[in-house]
Structure formats: C-alpha cells, structure tokens
Design an enzyme around this catalytic site. Structure first.
Site, PDB file in Angstrom:
ATOM      1  N   LYS A  31       0.874  -1.175   0.000  1.00  0.00           N
ATOM      2  CA  LYS A  31       0.000   0.000   0.000  1.00  0.00           C
ATOM      3  C   LYS A  31       0.911   1.224   0.000  1.00  0.00           C
ATOM      4  O   LYS A  31       1.468   1.599   1.028  1.00  0.00           O
ATOM      5  CB  LYS A  31      -0.889  -0.061   1.255  1.00  0.00           C
ATOM      6  N   GLY A  46       5.251   5.387   9.084  1.00  0.00           N
ATOM      7  CA  GLY A  46       4.266   6.459   8.971  1.00  0.00           C
ATOM      8  C   GLY A  46       3.973   6.986  10.360  1.00  0.00           C
ATOM      9  O   GLY A  46       4.817   6.887  11.258  1.00  0.00           O
ATOM     10  N   SER A  47       2.783   7.487  10.546  1.00  0.00           N
ATOM     11  CA  SER A  47       2.489   8.128  11.832  1.00  0.00           C
ATOM     12  C   SER A  47       2.172   7.093  12.906  1.00  0.00           C
ATOM     13  O   SER A  47       1.733   5.970  12.615  1.00  0.00           O
ATOM     14  CB  SER A  47       1.317   9.089  11.668  1.00  0.00           C
ATOM     15  N   THR A  48       2.372   7.501  14.138  1.00  0.00           N
ATOM     16  CA  THR A  48       2.114   6.614  15.278  1.00  0.00           C
ATOM     17  C   THR A  48       0.646   6.193  15.308  1.00  0.00           C
ATOM     18  O   THR A  48       0.328   5.026  15.564  1.00  0.00           O
ATOM     19  CB  THR A  48       2.497   7.355  16.584  1.00  0.00           C
ATOM     20  N   GLU A  56       8.102   1.901  12.074  1.00  0.00           N
ATOM     21  CA  GLU A  56       8.815   3.123  12.442  1.00  0.00           C
ATOM     22  C   GLU A  56       7.814   4.249  12.335  1.00  0.00           C
ATOM     23  O   GLU A  56       7.165   4.401  11.298  1.00  0.00           O
ATOM     24  CB  GLU A  56      10.005   3.349  11.510  1.00  0.00           C
ATOM     25  N   CYS A  62      11.549  12.132   9.145  1.00  0.00           N
ATOM     26  CA  CYS A  62      11.107  11.684  10.472  1.00  0.00           C
ATOM     27  C   CYS A  62      12.117  12.089  11.522  1.00  0.00           C
ATOM     28  O   CYS A  62      11.791  12.253  12.690  1.00  0.00           O
ATOM     29  CB  CYS A  62      10.934  10.182  10.471  1.00  0.00           C
ATOM     30  N   GLU A  74       4.190  16.481  17.240  1.00  0.00           N
ATOM     31  CA  GLU A  74       4.848  16.403  15.941  1.00  0.00           C
ATOM     32  C   GLU A  74       4.082  17.263  14.930  1.00  0.00           C
ATOM     33  O   GLU A  74       2.867  17.148  14.819  1.00  0.00           O
ATOM     34  CB  GLU A  74       4.888  14.952  15.443  1.00  0.00           C
TER      35      GLU A  74
HETATM   36  P1  NAD Z   1       0.665   8.322   7.539  1.00  0.00           P
HETATM   37  O1  NAD Z   1       0.548   7.532   8.798  1.00  0.00           O
HETATM   38  O2  NAD Z   1      -0.358   9.352   7.269  1.00  0.00           O
HETATM   39  O3  NAD Z   1       0.653   7.353   6.297  1.00  0.00           O
HETATM   40  C1  NAD Z   1       1.545   6.247   6.200  1.00  0.00           C
HETATM   41  C2  NAD Z   1       0.879   5.212   5.318  1.00  0.00           C
HETATM   42  O4  NAD Z   1      -0.248   4.668   6.011  1.00  0.00           O
HETATM   43  C3  NAD Z   1       0.349   5.757   3.998  1.00  0.00           C
HETATM   44  O5  NAD Z   1       0.557   4.809   2.978  1.00  0.00           O
HETATM   45  C4  NAD Z   1      -1.134   5.905   4.284  1.00  0.00           C
HETATM   46  O6  NAD Z   1      -1.924   5.859   3.124  1.00  0.00           O
HETATM   47  C5  NAD Z   1      -1.395   4.722   5.172  1.00  0.00           C
HETATM   48  N1  NAD Z   1      -2.572   4.836   6.029  1.00  0.00           N
HETATM   49  C6  NAD Z   1      -3.172   5.957   6.475  1.00  0.00           C
HETATM   50  N2  NAD Z   1      -4.218   5.646   7.260  1.00  0.00           N
HETATM   51  C7  NAD Z   1      -4.277   4.296   7.318  1.00  0.00           C
HETATM   52  C8  NAD Z   1      -5.115   3.360   7.991  1.00  0.00           C
HETATM   53  N3  NAD Z   1      -6.118   3.756   8.773  1.00  0.00           N
HETATM   54  N4  NAD Z   1      -4.872   2.044   7.823  1.00  0.00           N
HETATM   55  C9  NAD Z   1      -3.836   1.623   7.053  1.00  0.00           C
HETATM   56  N5  NAD Z   1      -3.005   2.466   6.403  1.00  0.00           N
HETATM   57  C10 NAD Z   1      -3.222   3.778   6.524  1.00  0.00           C
HETATM   58  O7  NAD Z   1       2.150   8.966   7.525  1.00  0.00           O
HETATM   59  P2  NAD Z   1       2.816   9.891   6.382  1.00  0.00           P
HETATM   60  O8  NAD Z   1       2.156  11.228   6.411  1.00  0.00           O
HETATM   61  O9  NAD Z   1       2.916   9.188   5.082  1.00  0.00           O
HETATM   62  O10 NAD Z   1       4.286  10.011   6.938  1.00  0.00           O
HETATM   63  C11 NAD Z   1       4.603  10.911   7.943  1.00  0.00           C
HETATM   64  C12 NAD Z   1       4.782  10.198   9.260  1.00  0.00           C
HETATM   65  O11 NAD Z   1       5.716   9.142   9.083  1.00  0.00           O
HETATM   66  C13 NAD Z   1       5.356  11.079  10.348  1.00  0.00           C
HETATM   67  O12 NAD Z   1       4.688  10.828  11.564  1.00  0.00           O
HETATM   68  C14 NAD Z   1       6.802  10.619  10.422  1.00  0.00           C
HETATM   69  O13 NAD Z   1       7.409  10.864  11.677  1.00  0.00           O
HETATM   70  C15 NAD Z   1       6.694   9.186  10.109  1.00  0.00           C
HETATM   71  N6  NAD Z   1       7.933   8.612   9.614  1.00  0.00           N
HETATM   72  C16 NAD Z   1       8.694   7.892  10.476  1.00  0.00           C
HETATM   73  C17 NAD Z   1       9.896   7.328  10.061  1.00  0.00           C
HETATM   74  C18 NAD Z   1      10.733   6.528  11.019  1.00  0.00           C
HETATM   75  O14 NAD Z   1      11.695   5.905  10.584  1.00  0.00           O
HETATM   76  N7  NAD Z   1      10.383   6.500  12.292  1.00  0.00           N
HETATM   77  C19 NAD Z   1      10.331   7.513   8.748  1.00  0.00           C
HETATM   78  C20 NAD Z   1       9.511   8.253   7.881  1.00  0.00           C
HETATM   79  C21 NAD Z   1       8.318   8.792   8.319  1.00  0.00           C
END
Ligand code: NAD
Length: 541
Positions: free
Chosen positions: A212, A265-267, A293, A327, A425
């Site tokens: 995805k 992605g996000s927490t 992560e 991140c 954040e």
């Molecule tokens: P996001 O959580 O919005 O999206 C991440 C992915 O999850 C996307 O593909 C999104 O479409 C999908 N998604 C969204 N809602 C979902 C759900 N309910 N069920 C399943 N999948 C879903 O994050 P983003 O905006 O793409 O990225 C930014 C975040 O990622 C920030 O919080 C950042 O700190 C984090 N991040 C962390 C690291 C790390 O190594 N810790 C690295 C990169 C980004």
C-alpha cells in the site's frame, strides 16, 4: 543445483552525484524532469503482474504547483485486495523456495539498474511528486535505495551463515524460512527509499507482499514497480495497491495468511493497524510480525560549551531540509540563553540567503510541503504561536498555498518548555526553541527526556566532552539514533542503522541486519548420524 557458498562482502555506499551545471547526470535529470512534467501517467493497480484499472481514480500533483497533474491512479477496492492476497500466496509457492542467491541477484540487479538507467527516472519522479530538490532526491530515491538493496544482500548472507555448532554424533543447522503467509507493507510519502525497503527487505528473505503506497508518493513508487520488473522480480511477489489505507489494512489483516506488517508512517496509523491485527489474533496461521517506524519529536540539546556556528548550521539544516519532513528532522531545541542570540543571528542570515520554490529551479533550497493537509497543520501551529503570550515567531512564519504548499523556515521561541509545538509532531519546517538558564543544564536535560512520548532522534552539542557524556547517558531512552555534535538527520544505511523506540516504533533498525531477522521463522534441524537403539542410561546396563 548450484552448490557454491556465495558470500556478499560489505558494500560501499553509493556515491552522491554532484549534478553540477553541464554534467552528464544533470543533463539526464533535466531531460527526464521535462518528460515527466509534460506527461500525465495513468497508474494502474498491479496484481500478479497484471495491470488493473478500476476507474475509481485519484490525482498525483506537484506539491509546489498543485494545479499541475502528473498522474491519475486507480484505487484498489475490496475485490482487488482479495485478488492480491491470492496472487501473493500463489507467488509464495515458488518465491519462498527460490535459492536465496537468486533472490539476491535480482535485488542486486535492482541496485545496478537504479544506479544507471533508472537514476534520472526515480530522481525526477521524487522531485516532482514529493517536492524534493536535486540533492534531497539523489540521497533518497537514488543513493539510499541502492544502499538498502546492496547492504541487505550482505546482511542476508551474514544471517544465512549464522549456524549452530555440530554436537557429538549429530549435525545441526538452521534453515531461515520465510513467513508462511504474506507481508503487508504500508509506506510513507517522505522517503522513496523507505517505500522500497519496506517491501524489498522481506522479499529478499523469501516473502511476498501486498504494498500500500502513500497516495502522495504514488508516482515514484510506480516507477519502483517498473524497476523491480525489469530486474526480474517474478509477478505476484509484490502486489501494488494504491487506495485507501484503512480499507486495504482492514481486508489484509482479516486474511488467515496475514503474516506481518512492515510499516513506516504516523504513530496513530501504526497503532490502529496493530490493534486490528491484535483483535484477530488466533485466526492467523502464525503470530504476525509487527514492525513499524513511526513519529518523532526530535531534539537538539545544546550545552553551554557548544560551538555557536555548528549549532546554528545543524539547527538550520536539521530542521528545514526537505521542509522538515524527515522523520528525524529537528523540531525542538534546548539552548542556553547565553548562546541563543548568536545562534539565531546566524540562522537569520542563512534564512535570508535561501530561496523557496519549484524543484526545477536548482537555486531553491526549500520546496513545498507535501499536501494541503500538511500545509494546514503547519499553518495552525504557526497561528497558535502568533497568538500565544508564551511564544513568538523569531524567524520566518510566512506561508502561502495559492500556487504550491509553501511554508517558510520558521522558528518559534517559547518561554514554556511544554508549549504545544515543543511536544507535538508537526512534520513541517517549524522549529521550536526553548532558551534555558545556563546553570540549569541538568533540569533541562530532564525536561528534554520527559517532554515528548517519542524516542526517535536527538543531538547534543558541546565541546566539554565529559558534560556531553553525562547528557548522552541521561538521554539514553530519548532517541534510537543519537548524534554528538551533528544534526539529528542524515542516517546512512550500514553506518547508522535507523529507528527509534517509545512512541517512535519497534526500533528494528532499517539499514541493519536486525530488521531482516524479523522476516524469517528459523527452523533448526538436528540430524543424528547413528540413532540410539536402547532406552537405558549407560549406568543401568
Ligand atoms: P501516515 O501515517 O499518514 O501514512 C503512512 C501510510 O499509512 C500511507 O501509505 C497511508 O496511506 C497509510 N494509512 C493511512 N491511514 C491508514 C489506515 N487507517 N490504515 C492503514 N493504512 C493507513 O504517515 P505519512 O504522512 O505518510 O508520513 C509521515 C509520518 O511518518 C510522520 O509521523 C513521520 O514521523 C513518520 N515517519 C517515520 C519514520 C521513522 O523511521 N520512524 C520515517 C519516515 C516517516
């Protein structure tokens, strides 16, 4: 059957190209930017190697010119997710039994193709679709992606070589089996390399995946699928499913064959996926591997002995490169009051020099944030600070979304160490600074440790090495990647494996061997050379 014992030694990191005007790499990139900017792709779902178009579409635009459409993409619905599970499980039959050196050869071919033919393609897609300048695209969609491919093959060879001792009269070995079902890879917009790695690490270890991609990274992620295909990855090993994450997550975690999530992605999103899997525990073929992560509230802690120019440069680059959307980006800073004035003066000078705008103008250091939701979020935090008696904007603060989602590099100074933007954040180019009394180092270190739920990256600056040692010890759990006299961003595969704990994830360290181990279930085989034929202990005879 090939019986060679092949080892893959530690690779070199892919050199970052300079893209000087007139260089061959610059000419190739400019031509590709022109081509992609003037093309509107129709991006399909890809299941079992077949392109599927549902007609339920979304748009990919340039964040720095949101009226400009780069592609439309087709969204997967329930039917397509179920088809993808079937295709993945079909591919599992052969891929999970393919010799690992053959899998490694395909991954290494990905690296070679990306270092050459695909380099301008991937960089241009990442620049236009994710609004990265040339350097930020090169270190991500070229170098880091290549490094993940090459290092992971090296780590895999180390893992497969980790074998138990033989015993008296028996031979022992470990077979590193791929998981029994499929992996769900859910990837973020901000790093093309992470998007690639979340699929390809499990795949290298013999797994199959549903992928995805992030909506706002669909363009570069689609080109990755083309790269994998050209490198020889069999159909169905990775199934590309743009669409609603909530829907795809719900159906994928409802399958008996759901064997793991590889997430960045996000927490909040990670927590919801983990809960979904937890609720269905017992219905799966095995315990799923949950690797994620997530968010961060990364800090710079400055000791009174720090070098002013080094701090200013780290704060500026660490907070504002790629618009603060790494991140690892610095988003809060604790600095002695005696140093803050000179540091801010240098940051103001830097800010007066940088330009903001389109990625195709190479003189722009800052480009756009990823989408309107991100811009609105930055806007709300800056507005909040503008109206608060506890804070003031001391640098930047300008924002404009009329043509692209632009936010100036912004510094909020606060007198409250628990100010909203010190804790939450934002994921944009906004740094909040808390100047502290020079004689309150210990109290402020404690604040830094306890202020945010995250634990991703952090940096300490100081020339007093003993003081730095104490701070580093006191902040032991505050960051999974910790930097001494350097900005908290810029981890390199193989050199600083990356990840954090607390609310920042499972700390399985992408770019190191620990991550690969999560994608195998070892089987230990003992073969007895001459089997016993008497049940009695020798003293009983
Ligand atoms: P996001 O959580 O919005 O999206 C991440 C992915 O999850 C996307 O593909 C999104 O479409 C999908 N998604 C969204 N809602 C979902 C759900 N309910 N069920 C399943 N999948 C879903 O994050 P983003 O905006 O793409 O990225 C930014 C975040 O990622 C920030 O919080 C950042 O700190 C984090 N991040 C962390 C690291 C790390 O190594 N810790 C690295 C990169 C980004």
């Amino acid at each position: 059957m090939n019986n060679a014992i092949i080892q893959f030694p530690t690779p070199q990191n892919e050199p970052v190209k300079a893209y000087l005007a007139g260089s061959p790499e610059r000419a190739a990139l400019d031509a590709e930017l022109e081509r992609q900017y003037n093309t509107v792709l129709d991006i399909p779902i890809i299941i079992g190697g077949k392109e599927i178009r549902t007609g339920d579409t979304g748009k990919v635009v340039c964040p720095h010119e949101h009226g400009h459409v780069l592609a439309t993409f087709h969204k997967a619905g329930e039917k397509e997710v179920r088809m993808a599970i079937d295709a993945a499980m079909e591919a599992h039959r052969t891929w999970s039994r393919t010799p690992w050196t053959t899998r490694a050869a395909i991954v290494l071919k990905c690296a070679e193709l990306l270092a050459t033919k695909y380099r301008p393609i991937m960089n241009a897609a990442c620049m236009l679709g994710q609004s990265k300048n040339i350097y930020q695209a090169e270190i991500d969609s070229a170098c880091e992606t290549i490094d993940f491919f090459r290092y992971n093959v090296h780590y895999a060879s180390k893992i497969y070589g980790m074998q138990p001792k033989d015993g008296a009269g028996n031979i022992n070995h470990t077979e590193f089996r791929p998981l029994e079902g499929f992996i769900l890879a859910v990837t973020p917009f901000n790093f093309t390399s992470i998007a690639s790695n979340l699929c390809m690490t499990p795949v290298l270890m013999g797994n199959v995946a549903l992928w995805k991609p992030s909506t706002t990274a669909t363009l570069s992620n689609y080109y990755l699928m083309q790269l994998y295909k050209e490198a020889g990855l069999p159909d169905g090993v990775i199934n590309f499913l743009p669409g609603s994450g909530a829907l795809i997550g719900e159906i994928a975690t409802s399958s008996k064959w759901f064997s793991g999530i590889h997430f960045t992605g996000s927490t909040a999103t990670f927590n919801s996926l983990w809960k979904q899997a937890g609720e269905k525990l017992g219905s799966y073929v095995g315990y799923p591997r949950i690797v994620g992560e997530t968010g961060g509230k990364d800090f710079i802690f400055v000791h009174p002995s720090a070098d002013v120019k080094a701090v200013a440069t780290a704060a500026f680059c660490g907070a504002f490169e790629f618009q603060g959307q790494k991140c690892s980006a610095a988003s809060r800073m604790y600095i002695p009051k005696s140093l803050w004035g000179p540091v801010l003066d240098i940051m103001k000078k830097y800010a007066s020099e940088v330009k903001i705008g389109d990625v195709r103008d190479a003189s722009n250091f800052i480009n756009a944030v990823i989408d309107e939701a991100s811009w609105d979020k930055c806007n709300s935090y800056i507005s909040y600070a503008e109206q608060s008696p506890d804070a003031r904007i001391v640098l930047g603060g300008g924002r404009d979304k009329s043509k692209g989602y632009f936010v100036e590099p912004t510094v909020i100074e606060t007198t409250d160490p628990h100010f909203k933007s010190m804790e939450e954040e934002i994921f944009g180019p906004v740094l909040t600074v808390y100047p502290y009394d020079d004689d309150k180092v210990a109290e402020t270190v404690k604040l830094c440790d306890e202020t945010s739920p995250y634990g991703l990256t952090g940096a300490v600056f100081g020339r007093d090495r003993m003081a730095v040692e104490k701070i580093s010890e006191d902040l032991r759990y505050a960051a999974g990647n910790f930097y001494i006299n350097d900005k908290p961003t810029g981890a390199v595969v193989g050199l600083q494996p990356f990840g954090g704990a607390r609310a920042s994830g499972t700390d399985d360290k992408a770019g190191g061997e620990f991550n690969l181990i999560r994608w195998v279930i070892p089987r230990v085989i003992k073969e007895t050379l001459v089997s016993p034929t008497d049940y009695r202990y020798s003293y009983m005879k």
